[in-house]
Design a protein around this motif. Structure first.
Motif, PDB file in Angstrom:
ATOM      1  N   PRO A   1      72.193-142.702  70.091  1.00 29.68           N
ATOM      2  CA  PRO A   1      72.077-144.177  69.671  1.00 29.68           C
ATOM      3  C   PRO A   1      70.718-144.099  68.833  1.00 29.68           C
ATOM      4  CG  PRO A   1      71.334-143.728  71.889  1.00 29.68           C
ATOM      5  CD  PRO A   1      71.966-142.534  71.337  1.00 29.68           C
ATOM      6  N   ARG A   2      70.619-145.211  67.848  1.00 29.18           N
ATOM      7  CA  ARG A   2      69.586-145.295  67.088  1.00 29.18           C
ATOM      8  C   ARG A   2      68.382-145.918  68.088  1.00 29.18           C
ATOM      9  NH1 ARG A   2      67.064-149.725  63.747  1.00 29.18           N
ATOM     10  NH2 ARG A   2      65.560-148.485  62.659  1.00 29.18           N
ATOM     11  N   LEU A   3      67.327-145.003  68.261  1.00 35.76           N
ATOM     12  CA  LEU A   3      66.195-145.322  69.205  1.00 35.76           C
ATOM     13  C   LEU A   3      64.994-145.611  68.007  1.00 35.76           C
ATOM     14  CD1 LEU A   3      66.646-143.068  72.023  1.00 35.76           C
ATOM     15  CD2 LEU A   3      67.622-145.371  71.734  1.00 35.76           C
TER      16      LEU A   3
ATOM     17  N   GLY B   1      58.147-149.196  65.554  1.00 40.83           N
ATOM     18  CA  GLY B   1      59.232-149.064  64.463  1.00 40.83           C
ATOM     19  C   GLY B   1      59.624-147.603  64.162  1.00 40.83           C
ATOM     20  N   GLN B   2      59.100-146.554  64.596  1.00 42.00           N
ATOM     21  CA  GLN B   2      59.281-145.158  64.565  1.00 42.00           C
ATOM     22  C   GLN B   2      60.877-144.729  64.976  1.00 42.00           C
ATOM     23  OE1 GLN B   2      57.764-142.363  62.918  1.00 42.00           O
ATOM     24  NE2 GLN B   2      59.848-141.400  63.699  1.00 42.00           N
ATOM     25  N   GLU B   3      61.507-144.232  64.017  1.00 49.89           N
ATOM     26  CA  GLU B   3      62.960-143.712  64.627  1.00 49.89           C
ATOM     27  C   GLU B   3      62.671-142.355  65.467  1.00 49.89           C
ATOM     28  OE1 GLU B   3      65.880-144.620  63.587  1.00 49.89           O
ATOM     29  OE2 GLU B   3      65.316-146.118  61.702  1.00 49.89           O
ATOM     30  N   THR B   4      63.357-142.514  66.589  1.00 48.73           N
ATOM     31  CA  THR B   4      63.362-141.706  67.772  1.00 48.73           C
ATOM     32  C   THR B   4      64.606-141.051  68.222  1.00 48.73           C
ATOM     33  OG1 THR B   4      62.912-143.079  69.597  1.00 48.73           O
ATOM     34  CG2 THR B   4      60.913-142.519  68.334  1.00 48.73           C
ATOM     35  N   GLY B   5      65.866-141.490  67.803  1.00 43.84           N
ATOM     36  CA  GLY B   5      66.982-141.050  68.502  1.00 43.84           C
ATOM     37  C   GLY B   5      67.268-139.297  68.183  1.00 43.84           C
ATOM     38  N   ALA B   6      66.983-138.992  66.845  1.00 43.80           N
ATOM     39  CA  ALA B   6      67.044-137.418  66.659  1.00 43.80           C
ATOM     40  C   ALA B   6      66.191-136.663  67.248  1.00 43.80           C
ATOM     41  CB  ALA B   6      67.204-137.353  65.121  1.00 43.80           C
TER      42      ALA B   6
ATOM     43  N   PRO C   1      69.413-138.944  55.165  1.00 47.56           N
ATOM     44  CA  PRO C   1      69.163-140.222  55.016  1.00 47.56           C
ATOM     45  C   PRO C   1      67.720-140.496  55.617  1.00 47.56           C
ATOM     46  CG  PRO C   1      71.184-139.673  56.677  1.00 47.56           C
ATOM     47  CD  PRO C   1      70.429-138.720  56.078  1.00 47.56           C
ATOM     48  N   ASP C   2      66.947-141.421  55.032  1.00 46.33           N
ATOM     49  CA  ASP C   2      65.553-141.813  55.294  1.00 46.33           C
ATOM     50  C   ASP C   2      65.138-141.925  56.763  1.00 46.33           C
ATOM     51  OD1 ASP C   2      65.282-141.950  52.711  1.00 46.33           O
ATOM     52  OD2 ASP C   2      65.198-143.939  52.438  1.00 46.33           O
ATOM     53  N   GLU C   3      66.431-142.604  57.749  1.00 55.28           N
ATOM     54  CA  GLU C   3      65.866-142.563  58.918  1.00 55.28           C
ATOM     55  C   GLU C   3      65.983-141.413  59.742  1.00 55.28           C
ATOM     56  OE1 GLU C   3      70.109-144.762  58.415  1.00 55.28           O
ATOM     57  OE2 GLU C   3      68.308-144.082  57.191  1.00 55.28           O
TER      58      GLU C   3
ATOM     59  N   SER D   1      72.320-148.003  59.084  1.00 55.59           N
ATOM     60  CA  SER D   1      73.069-147.173  58.447  1.00 55.59           C
ATOM     61  C   SER D   1      73.054-147.313  57.041  1.00 55.59           C
ATOM     62  CB  SER D   1      74.442-147.092  58.938  1.00 55.59           C
ATOM     63  OG  SER D   1      75.118-146.167  58.307  1.00 55.59           O
ATOM     64  N   LYS D   2      73.091-146.371  56.079  1.00 57.93           N
ATOM     65  CA  LYS D   2      73.299-146.304  54.677  1.00 57.93           C
ATOM     66  C   LYS D   2      74.887-146.627  54.500  1.00 57.93           C
ATOM     67  CE  LYS D   2      68.944-145.331  53.851  1.00 57.93           C
ATOM     68  NZ  LYS D   2      68.061-146.269  53.298  1.00 57.93           N
ATOM     69  N   ASN D   3      75.571-146.398  55.428  1.00 58.44           N
ATOM     70  CA  ASN D   3      77.044-146.556  55.147  1.00 58.44           C
ATOM     71  C   ASN D   3      76.955-148.037  55.371  1.00 58.44           C
ATOM     72  OD1 ASN D   3      79.885-147.425  56.001  1.00 58.44           O
ATOM     73  ND2 ASN D   3      80.255-144.929  55.981  1.00 58.44           N
TER      74      ASN D   3
END
Length: 905
Positions: A23-25, A30-35, A82-84, A807-809
């Protein structure tokens, strides 16, 4: 180096798999952490599974590789990262380095080539190799010394596994890729050669070289297009051998490090702790901090589990004494069936501390005294502890255990925690909430699965048939893992006041209440349903005959292939949408649109609806009546619907139609016993009222506060007429707008629902937002907030994470935005009805009334009430439900009474 296998991790494969699976965490900053979480979770899993192995992680380098020189279009079709995801690469690298794991990034080649080279070196040095990847290209490396492991699917590929999966051995994988090509990497391959053709060629003639040496023999092979394939291959010879080069993993890359530089990891725990805190990975922070400050303490493997099988009464009493002193203990039952009304206890397990658990068998078929404790003796000994509300218990789906114990006269109390619900409230969409999935996701542990000890399919054993040497570790582990999950999840929840409130004040208190409602069940008139089934069968035959007339021939109405032929080829009806395989779709939404202009799709929709009603309800419900109680007993699920709503199964009470006459007739079969009435209490327009509260829009607040018909009021605003001049069509349109906007409906969707043009529908929406500007502002704010935080919240603080919100989509992002608008309302409505259920149940338990809740469906509570008490109970029921939550507008509850559910609704 040790004798353990060398473990090589394909970091680039991990990276994309984790990004798309998690999931997008985001952190509070605001730092992306899911991956990051996903990659490190998989890496930790490999360290756990291969504790003595040297391990290295390999990532692709930036820039071009030698393959780009061979073929300028190599990977040209790949979209930019993707930037994220890009923002998460450096944190992943930092954490891997802090873990003490060698990180390899070699310019000019790909991660595959580095792994291939290290693999070749390891084999030359007599080592076994495990490659962890999800990339099918890596199968070419497999041999008797090299195995592929996929942590996502928990699969292992040795040479036999490769042959079983691909239909060819590892030695032909490059040839396979060369023939087929690869769209992802833009490897050309041979046009017209797909997977089946490539396999037929390789299985028939051998390698690529051998195929080209025997082109004249291809025509004799048994596959479609064999006669013309030799010509295609000859015309594309250069592409085939170029593709072979592109697909071949190098095994001779010059590396700056050797095998001796890859050693067992020694983490920098101070750095690791700082990074985990920065990423806000609370469970891993807790794990490091609780392990102590010394690196040795943190790096040490977990202690061996101490599981006991208790077969003597004296031993049991010792355990009971320890459990009585514990602040909280984990508890689980093993049973004969998943049906809570029929299941019998086979044994029970407890856990006091991580790794310290016991299983007490009492109902294994092949065991007698003294090999197990008698069931009655065991439950007599347990009863005081299990029924003590002051003794806190934690379990995984304790609603089931409570119900099974009630079959034996034991009323489980002191349900303080439930790990299924803790996980669900923490993040409803991160993972499934069964124990095995939670153990892997939160503890990075691979548990003993039931199929491992019981087998699969028709020959699967029930627990009472399983030998004790298998049953004991499995059952004890259930309790142990449950306790460990609680110790991981609860500190996380304690740090979030809203989430802690949802689990402590709503979800856990609801467990015994839902158990009681399930066990009470609902009385159903089987004869009425049987009559309806017969009538529907007659109507289906009529519709079938009418469909044949319209089609000009007989066909299978349930076959999408035959239906597509009739609609789009024979009748030449335009195909509106195609499936993933490229054929015209006959899905429900397509037929609905076609039904506006064509008679056959309209008829088919009626046929499908009636056939589903018959198979799901009128045929099935009579068979589900419990022979002992004479009632139907559904199962309510708290941890399925992402928004917090309850769902139900066996039967699914939430999907019985109410807008059709046939659906209402099914509700007529849910009847009151003699001397009782059905009372159904329903919230009026609850989601619109929540929208008014959340948006603070003056127009909506005024309409609800003054008791106006909100749809009529909206129609007056949108169509610019006086309230008393609103027509029924205008009100219907306003109702579609009110509810449509809650669900994020577009102008296209509204136009289709109202059968008007898109421009007209957009005009309605624009005028709506002009009259209710607070709603427009709320929607803009919620979209922005969701994009920034990655989740939305209900009034009680329940969260719904939205992995696709950035998402970029465009389609995925817009779908997530629609969910962001709807979820706070649907989730708040779920919190309100659950809070009301708790209050109503406690009132019924504490008062001298002859009434009980028998169902909860959407925003409605259904009760059986003694005829003499209907008026008083209906009034109090409405009062309690209307006070479940304080909003800026009144919560209105309407109660109906009848001899059956349809009359009462």
């Amino acid at each position: 180096m040790s004798n353990a296998p060398l473990v090589l991790v394909d970091g680039s494969s991990y990276l994309y798999r984790a990004f798309h699976a998690m999931p997008r965490l985001t952190s509070s900053k605001g730092q992306e952490t899911g991956a990051v979480r996903g990659v490190i979770s998989m890496l930790r899993r490999m360290e756990k599974d291969f504790p003595d192995s040297p391990l290295a992680v390999v990532f692709d380098a930036k820039g071009k590789t030698f393959r780009d020189e061979l073929f300028a279009e190599y990977k040209a079709n790949r979209p930019p990262m993707p930037d994220e995801l890009r923002s998460q690469i450096e944190p992943i690298h930092e954490i891997i380095r802090a873990m003490g794991v060698p990180l390899l990034i070699i310019e000019g080649v790909e991660a595959d080539d580095v792994i291939g080279t290290l693999t070749a070196q390891a084999i030359d040095n007599g080592l076994e190799v495990v490659v962890s990847t999800g990339d099918k290209d890596m199968a070419q490396l497999v041999n008797s010394h090299v195995t592929l492991v996929n942590t996502m699917t928990d699969s292992h590929l040795d040479p036999a596994g490769v042959a079983q999966k691909f239909g060819i051995g590892p030695e032909l994988i490059i040839d396979f890729l060369a023939l087929m090509g690869d769209k992802v990497d833009n490897i050309p391959g041979v046009p017209g050669v797909g997977e089946k053709t490539a396999l037929a060629l390789l299985q028939g003639l051998g390698s690529l070289e051998s195929i080209y040496a025997n082109l004249d023999k291809i025509k004799d092979l048994d596959f479609r297009g064999a006669k013309n394939m030799a010509k295609k291959l000859e015309e594309n010879r250069d592409n085939a051998f170029l593709s072979y080069q592109l697909a071949t993993i190098k095994t001779d890359v010059e590396l700056a490090i050797g095998l001796g530089d890859i050693s067992h990891a020694t983490p920098d725990n101070e750095k690791l702790l700082a990074l985990y805190k920065e990423m806000e990975f609370k469970s891993w922070v807790n794990e490091l901090e609780s392990a102590g400050d010394s690196p040795a303490a943190i790096a040490a493997p977990a202690a061996e589990a101490n599981y006991q099988v208790v077969t003597e009464l004296a031993e049991l009493k010792q355990w009971l004494a320890k459990l009585a002193q514990a602040e909280v203990f984990a508890f689980d039952t093993e049973t004969t069936s998943l049906n809570y009304m029929e299941a019998q206890v086979v044994g029970v397990s407890f856990a006091l501390a991580p790794g310290e658990a016991a299983y007490v068998p009492c109902g294994h078929d092949y065991l007698g005294a003294p090999a197990q404790i008698d069931r009655e003796t065991l439950l007599t000994q347990l009863k005081p502890l299990l029924e003590d509300p002051a003794k806190a218990k934690v379990g995984q789906n304790l609603k089931y255990d409570r119900s099974v114990l009630l079959n034996h006269g034991v009323k489980l109390d002191g349900i303080a925690y439930d790990t299924m619900l803790e996980s669900y409230v923490w993040n409803s969409v991160a993972t499934r909430h069964d124990m095995d999935s939670l153990a892997e996701y939160y503890l990075h542990k691979n548990t003993i699965h039931f199929e491992d000890i019981a087998g699969k399919g028709a020959k699967q054993l029930t627990f009472n048939q399983i030998e004790l040497d298998k049953a004991g570790p499995y059952a004890a582990e259930d309790a142990d893992i449950t306790l460990q999950l609680h110790q991981t999840l609860w500190p996380m929840l304690e740090g979030e006041a809203g989430l802690k409130r949802v689990v402590s004040e709503i979800e856990v208190p609801l467990v015994p209440i839902l158990s009681d409602i399930e066990r009470t069940g609902a009385l159903v008139d089987a004869s009425l349903l049987n009559t309806q089934s017969d009538e529907i069968a007659g109507r289906l035959k009529e519709l079938e005959a009418a469909a044949y007339d319209l089609a000009g021939e007989a066909f299978n109405l349930a076959s999408p292939k035959q239906l597509a032929h009739i609609l789009f080829e024979k009748l030449q009806i335009p195909a509106l949408k195609k499936t993933k395989t490229g054929v015209p779709s006959t899905a429900e939404e397509v037929l609905q649109e076609l039904a506006l202009d064509y008679p056959l799709p309209k008829l088919l929709l009626e046929y499908r609806g009636l056939a589903k009603l018959k198979s799901t309800y009128t045929d099935k419900l009579p068979l589900m009546i419990n022979p002992h109680t004479g009632r139907i007993h559904t199962s309510y699920h708290q941890a399925v619907a992402a928004t917090g709503r309850l769902s139900s199964s066996d039967p699914n009470l939430q999907n019985i139609p109410i807008r059709t006459a046939e659906g209402r007739r099914i509700r007529q079969a849910f009847v009151a016993p003699k001397g009782y009435k059905i009372v159904a209490a329903d919230y009026s327009q609850i989601e619109l009222r929540i929208m008014a509260h959340l948006s603070g829009d003056k127009g909506l607040l005024d309409a609800f506060s003054h008791g106006q018909d909100v749809h009529r009021a909206t129609a007056a605003e949108v169509f610019g007429v006086a309230v008393d001049a609103v027509t029924s069509d205008q009100r219907r349109s306003a109702k579609a707008i009110n509810f449509g906007l809650i669900y994020g409906m577009s102008a296209f969707g509204l136009g289709r629902q109202l059968n008007i043009g898109r421009a007209d529908a957009q005009g309605y929406i624009d005028r709506y937002f002009e009259r209710y500007p607070g709603v427009a502002e709320f929607m803009d704010e919620i979209r922005a907030s969701a994009a920034a935080r990655g989740y939305v919240e209900t009034l009680m603080g329940r969260r719904l994470y939205l992995p696709e919100i950035n998402s970029k989509n465009g389609m995925r992002r817009q779908a997530a935005e629609r969910t962001a608008i709807n979820a706070p309302m649907q989730g708040s409505a779920a919190d309100i009805i659950k809070t009301a259920m708790i209050a109503v149940h406690h009132w019924l338990q504490g008062s001298n009334t002859d009434a009980r809740i028998i169902m909860q469906v959407h925003d409605e509570l259904v009760l059986e009430v003694a005829e003499a008490e209907v008026e008083a109970i209906s009034a109090e029921l409405c009062r309690i439900m209307s006070q479940a939550m304080n909003l800026k507008v009144p919560l209105i509850v309407e109660a109906g009474v009848g001899d059956n559910w349809d009359q009462a609704h």
